[in-house]
Design an enzyme around this catalytic site. Structure first.
Site, PDB file in Angstrom:
ATOM      1  N   MET A  48      39.243  47.646  41.310  1.00 27.60           N
ATOM      2  CA  MET A  48      38.469  47.910  40.070  1.00 27.60           C
ATOM      3  C   MET A  48      39.353  48.907  39.366  1.00 27.60           C
ATOM      4  O   MET A  48      39.986  49.869  39.815  1.00 27.60           O
ATOM      5  CB  MET A  48      37.133  48.640  40.271  1.00 27.60           C
ATOM      6  CG  MET A  48      36.120  48.029  40.948  1.00 27.60           C
ATOM      7  SD  MET A  48      34.719  48.833  41.350  1.00 27.60           S
ATOM      8  CE  MET A  48      35.169  49.520  43.135  1.00 27.60           C
ATOM      9  N   GLU A  72      43.935  46.673  39.432  1.00 27.54           N
ATOM     10  CA  GLU A  72      44.987  45.944  39.102  1.00 27.54           C
ATOM     11  C   GLU A  72      45.878  46.648  38.529  1.00 27.54           C
ATOM     12  O   GLU A  72      45.861  47.400  37.771  1.00 27.54           O
ATOM     13  CB  GLU A  72      44.376  44.981  38.212  1.00 27.54           C
ATOM     14  CG  GLU A  72      44.979  43.754  37.569  1.00 27.54           C
ATOM     15  CD  GLU A  72      44.470  43.273  36.225  1.00 27.54           C
ATOM     16  OE1 GLU A  72      45.401  42.241  35.828  1.00 27.54           O
ATOM     17  OE2 GLU A  72      43.585  43.736  35.813  1.00 27.54           O
ATOM     18  N   CYS A 145      40.232  38.368  35.350  1.00 23.76           N
ATOM     19  CA  CYS A 145      39.851  39.407  34.423  1.00 23.76           C
ATOM     20  C   CYS A 145      39.779  38.778  33.214  1.00 23.76           C
ATOM     21  O   CYS A 145      40.463  38.025  32.371  1.00 23.76           O
ATOM     22  CB  CYS A 145      40.983  40.475  34.325  1.00 23.76           C
ATOM     23  SG  CYS A 145      40.724  41.707  33.237  1.00 23.76           S
ATOM     24  N   LYS A 184      42.428  36.305  42.847  1.00 25.15           N
ATOM     25  CA  LYS A 184      40.843  36.195  42.451  1.00 25.15           C
ATOM     26  C   LYS A 184      40.620  35.534  41.250  1.00 25.15           C
ATOM     27  O   LYS A 184      41.256  35.603  40.272  1.00 25.15           O
ATOM     28  CB  LYS A 184      40.508  37.556  42.413  1.00 25.15           C
ATOM     29  CG  LYS A 184      39.103  38.025  41.949  1.00 25.15           C
ATOM     30  CD  LYS A 184      38.908  39.693  42.199  1.00 25.15           C
ATOM     31  CE  LYS A 184      37.363  40.095  42.085  1.00 25.15           C
ATOM     32  NZ  LYS A 184      36.845  39.848  40.807  1.00 25.15           N
ATOM     33  N   HIS A 212      34.746  35.414  41.550  1.00 23.14           N
ATOM     34  CA  HIS A 212      33.689  36.046  40.953  1.00 23.14           C
ATOM     35  C   HIS A 212      32.849  35.164  40.536  1.00 23.14           C
ATOM     36  O   HIS A 212      33.188  34.516  39.762  1.00 23.14           O
ATOM     37  CB  HIS A 212      34.262  37.025  40.244  1.00 23.14           C
ATOM     38  CG  HIS A 212      33.258  37.674  39.185  1.00 23.14           C
ATOM     39  ND1 HIS A 212      33.551  38.865  39.024  1.00 23.14           N
ATOM     40  CD2 HIS A 212      32.109  37.667  38.854  1.00 23.14           C
ATOM     41  CE1 HIS A 212      32.375  39.576  38.260  1.00 23.14           C
ATOM     42  NE2 HIS A 212      31.432  38.601  38.386  1.00 23.14           N
TER      43      HIS A 212
END
Length: 521
Positions: A48, A72, A145, A184, A212
């Site tokens: 986060m 990140e 992201c 991710k 996610h």
């Protein structure tokens, strides 16, 4: 899923570090043992931004997290960093050129922290991974992201539409480093496309994939697509880490298992629920928020976490209590000391700060003693500093020393500069005519240290160094002459250009007249 109890320093219990099976690999002719990080049956702190710094990661480990991801970090920032051992904090710091700490880690989390980077370039990603791989347990690439700063640079969710680049980045990392590699992602509009992409990712050799369960345009208020994560889990053999359940599922520890069953995933990654209260990882239930925040502050002070980051994380924990008196005081705090005052922890701040300052002074004294005892008898030393206010603009001791070497037909000065890890100060040794010179005082920048070394050399030889109080400055006069010559040359060139232009115009005019008189009527 396994977890532990909390209270490393007298809170609610302690979570002992789990032993991992060692993975053996060879590097530069030596056999090295490193823990093999498993991504099955794990509760994981998600990466986060602004939250996944060292204090939060250590707190999550205290409460029972098995693996923690750092926030990140963009590859372009990281490739400029240098690795520095911080002996006062007992950390490893990656320092940017502006002296800002970009990434900080410590021995306690070494075998359970995953370094996440944002990247759209395979070779740059590999360079960053090689820089940090000996200090972390695994490397992760963020491919989910949705933020504009990430997608505009071709990173994050932008990679989802470029499977070939995904394969290139991950394959390069898997082949190029010895630690596990993960990534991710977010889900694509169609389940079949998402499954197809994940199968391609699996073939690169990654150790796990975090999913996610939302599309790139969806936000936390949108429901998480558990069925898509489940389809992915059934389609691949590598561990799948389910992420995105904080809003719909995870309110306390028992909900973690429910989310895992709903997604069929190997492990669960928690973001916002952990941000609001890191004791979500505690098997015995949530701890009172006040205790959680106090423990977070202890880590923030102990590891010199920047106050703005500390305040941000505490505000995320307070949430609806931000309008209380305490919340308003926190919002107004402008230092870590003021934050401690808000939570009635001034004594802890003073005690910890005094301890760290004493440790720093002790280490500095030891280094200075070692420096004094160094057998560098061939180096001429003097306690000097360079103060630019004592010199005319654009005139420095280094310039004077170089000018002297040229005049005497010596090789130009050679500077060797080192940085002290304790306080990140610099010392430079200059070699002139096979003799070495240095200042015994350490400076805050490489440039200042080199100027100080040049001063030692000049003063030892009784040469001028260019100060205002030395009378007429021949180097300034020389520069003025050179500048005037340049101006004269420029003016001469301009005159020649004007003259040439006039000649061309005259020739053109004559040619035009001749041509017109010769034309048939």
């Amino acid at each position: 899923m396994r977890s532990g109890s909390w209270g490393r320093r007298g809170g609610c219990g302690s979570n002992p570090a789990r032993r991992q099976n060692p993975l053996e690999y060879t590097t530069k002719g030596m056999t090295v043992n490193t823990p093999a990080l498993s991504f099955r049956s794990k509760n994981i702190l998600a990466p986060m931004v602004r939250v996944g710094t060292l204090p939060m990661r250590l707190l999550a480990l205290d409460f029972g997290a098995d693996i923690v991801y750092c926030e990140e970090l963009i590859d372009l920032k990281m490739v400029q960093c240098k690795r520095v051992l911080n002996e006062v904090l007992e950390t490893v710091d990656f320092i940017a050129p502006n002296e800002r700490v970009v990434f900080r880690t410590c021995e306690r989390e070494k075998n359970r922290v995953v370094f996440q980077m944002g990247s759209a370039d395979a070779e740059r990603a590999l360079a960053v991974a090689k820089l940090v791989e000996n200090d972390v347990a695994a490397i992760d690439v963020n491919m989910g992201c949705p933020k504009e700063y990430s997608t505009k640079a071709g990173m994050g969710a932008a990679l989802l539409s470029d499977p070939e680049k995904i394969e290139c980045i991950l394959s390069t990392l898997v082949k190029g480093i010895c630690k596990p590699v993960t990534c991710k992602i977010r889900i694509l509009p169609l389940v079949e496309d998402t499954v197809r992409l994940v199968k391609r990712i699996e073939k690169t050799g990654v150790a796990a994939i975090a999913v996610h369960g939302r599309k790139k345009e969806e936000r936390p208020q949108h429901p998480v697509h558990c069925e898509v994560i489940k389809a992915i889990s059934e389609a691949v053999t590598i561990p799948v880490i389910a992420n995105g359940g904080s809003h719909d599922f995870i309110k306390e520890y028992t909900d973690i298992e429910a989310f895992q069953q709903a997604t069929g995933a190997s492990s669960v990654m928690i973001a916002r629920a952990a941000m609001w209260n890191p004791s979500i990882f505690r098997r015995d239930g949530l701890c009172p928020l006040k205790e959680v925040m106090q423990e977070y502050i202890k880590y923030a002070v102990r590891y010199d976490n920047h106050y703005t980051n500390t305040k941000y994380c505490l505000c995320q924990m307070l949430r609806e209590q931000l309008e209380t008196t305490q919340g308003k005081k926190l919002h107004a705090a402008q230092s870590i000391q003021e934050i401690c005052e808000v939570f009635e922890m001034t004594h802890l701040y003073e005690e910890t700060t005094a301890f760290l300052e004493a440790k720093k002074a002790s280490l500095k004294s030891m280094l200075e003693d070692e420096d004094d005892q160094m057998e560098d008898t061939d180096v001429i030393k003097m306690a000097v500093r360079y103060d630019k206010r004592e010199y005319p603009p654009q005139i420095t001791p280094k310039m004077y020393l170089l000018e002297w070497c040229r005049k005497e037909k010596h090789p130009q000065p050679v500077y060797e500069t080192v940085q002290r890890s304790l306080d990140r100060l610099f010392c430079s040794v200059v070699t002139v005519a096979q003799q070495k010179y240095r200042s015994t005082l350490w400076d805050k920048s490489k440039k200042l240290a080199e100027q100080a070394a040049a001063i030692v050399c000049l003063r030892t030889m009784g040469l001028p160094e260019g100060k205002f109080n030395e009378g007429e400055n021949h180097l300034i006069n020389k520069r003025k002459r050179e500048s005037q010559e340049l101006l004269n040359n420029k003016a001469h060139e301009d005159d020649l250009l004007v003259e040439a232009s006039h000649k061309r115009a005259h020739v053109t005019e004559k040619t035009t007249d001749f041509s017109s008189s010769d034309m048939p009527q």
